[in-house]
Every structure is written in structure tokens, then in C-alpha cells.
Design a protein around this motif. Sequence first.
Motif, PDB file in Angstrom:
ATOM      1  N   TYR A  67      14.183 -12.911  14.651  1.00  0.00           N
ATOM      2  CA  TYR A  67      13.378 -12.639  13.468  1.00  0.00           C
ATOM      3  C   TYR A  67      12.895 -13.941  12.826  1.00  0.00           C
ATOM      4  O   TYR A  67      11.713 -14.092  12.504  1.00  0.00           O
ATOM      5  CB  TYR A  67      14.191 -11.815  12.458  1.00  0.00           C
ATOM      6  N   ILE A  68      13.803 -14.902  12.667  1.00  0.00           N
ATOM      7  CA  ILE A  68      13.434 -16.187  12.066  1.00  0.00           C
ATOM      8  C   ILE A  68      12.402 -16.897  12.929  1.00  0.00           C
ATOM      9  O   ILE A  68      11.434 -17.469  12.414  1.00  0.00           O
ATOM     10  CB  ILE A  68      14.686 -17.063  11.852  1.00  0.00           C
ATOM     11  N   LYS A  69      12.568 -16.845  14.237  1.00  0.00           N
ATOM     12  CA  LYS A  69      11.616 -17.493  15.144  1.00  0.00           C
ATOM     13  C   LYS A  69      10.240 -16.844  15.025  1.00  0.00           C
ATOM     14  O   LYS A  69       9.222 -17.529  14.943  1.00  0.00           O
ATOM     15  CB  LYS A  69      12.127 -17.433  16.580  1.00  0.00           C
ATOM     16  N   LEU A  70      10.187 -15.525  14.984  1.00  0.00           N
ATOM     17  CA  LEU A  70       8.901 -14.826  14.872  1.00  0.00           C
ATOM     18  C   LEU A  70       8.230 -15.107  13.538  1.00  0.00           C
ATOM     19  O   LEU A  70       7.042 -15.347  13.475  1.00  0.00           O
ATOM     20  CB  LEU A  70       9.101 -13.314  15.057  1.00  0.00           C
ATOM     21  N   ILE A  71       8.991 -15.080  12.454  1.00  0.00           N
ATOM     22  CA  ILE A  71       8.431 -15.360  11.125  1.00  0.00           C
ATOM     23  C   ILE A  71       7.937 -16.802  11.075  1.00  0.00           C
ATOM     24  O   ILE A  71       6.850 -17.086  10.572  1.00  0.00           O
ATOM     25  CB  ILE A  71       9.484 -15.105  10.007  1.00  0.00           C
ATOM     26  N   GLY A  72       8.708 -17.733  11.622  1.00  0.00           N
ATOM     27  CA  GLY A  72       8.295 -19.137  11.652  1.00  0.00           C
ATOM     28  C   GLY A  72       7.018 -19.347  12.439  1.00  0.00           C
ATOM     29  O   GLY A  72       6.135 -20.097  12.026  1.00  0.00           O
ATOM     30  N   GLU A  73       6.866 -18.669  13.577  1.00  0.00           N
ATOM     31  CA  GLU A  73       5.664 -18.789  14.383  1.00  0.00           C
ATOM     32  C   GLU A  73       4.467 -18.179  13.669  1.00  0.00           C
ATOM     33  O   GLU A  73       3.362 -18.709  13.741  1.00  0.00           O
ATOM     34  CB  GLU A  73       5.880 -18.138  15.746  1.00  0.00           C
ATOM     35  N   ARG A  74       4.661 -17.072  12.955  1.00  0.00           N
ATOM     36  CA  ARG A  74       3.567 -16.439  12.231  1.00  0.00           C
ATOM     37  C   ARG A  74       3.103 -17.332  11.085  1.00  0.00           C
ATOM     38  O   ARG A  74       1.921 -17.432  10.815  1.00  0.00           O
ATOM     39  CB  ARG A  74       4.001 -15.076  11.687  1.00  0.00           C
TER      40      ARG A  74
END
Length: 78
Positions: A67-74
Motif C-alpha cells: 500500500y505504501i509503495k503504491l501510494i508513494g508511486e501515485r
Amino acid sequence: MLGVQWDLVPTLVAAKSLGLCGELEAIAFPLLHPDDLRVDDWRLPDTMTPIDFGLPRVIKSTFRHIYIKLIGERRQAL
């Protein structure tokens, strides 16, 4: 290096009880001895909290990291 007795380090106690390591005093150090790298002002925490590596915790942690990785990429894409 840190001046901590091995039997106060939970991972070493677990490894030794499972037979995964031999005598810790018999380790050969080819370059520098731990005494050469000693950290004099380091100390263990006053209270140690056990870490649970059970399946529920691992799954929760994995999803949190995804989740953190996806939010960071977005956020970077914006």
C-alpha cells in the motif's frame, strides 16, 4: 563489537537452541577482530518487545508495504 552478552540477543539464543550455530567464541575473523570495531557507548533498550513472525503479522505487514509503495508511486506521478 557492541559488548552485549550473546545470550541477551534473542536471535542468537534462538539460533543456538535450534542448532544453527556452533560455539560463538570459535568464530575466526580474517581481517578485523570485533574488539577493533568496539562501540563503547551502545546499549540495549531498557525493555525488549518480542517480535511475532506469525502469518497474520506477515500478511498485514506485506499489505502495508504494498500500500505504501503504491501510494508513494501515485504521489510521484502527480
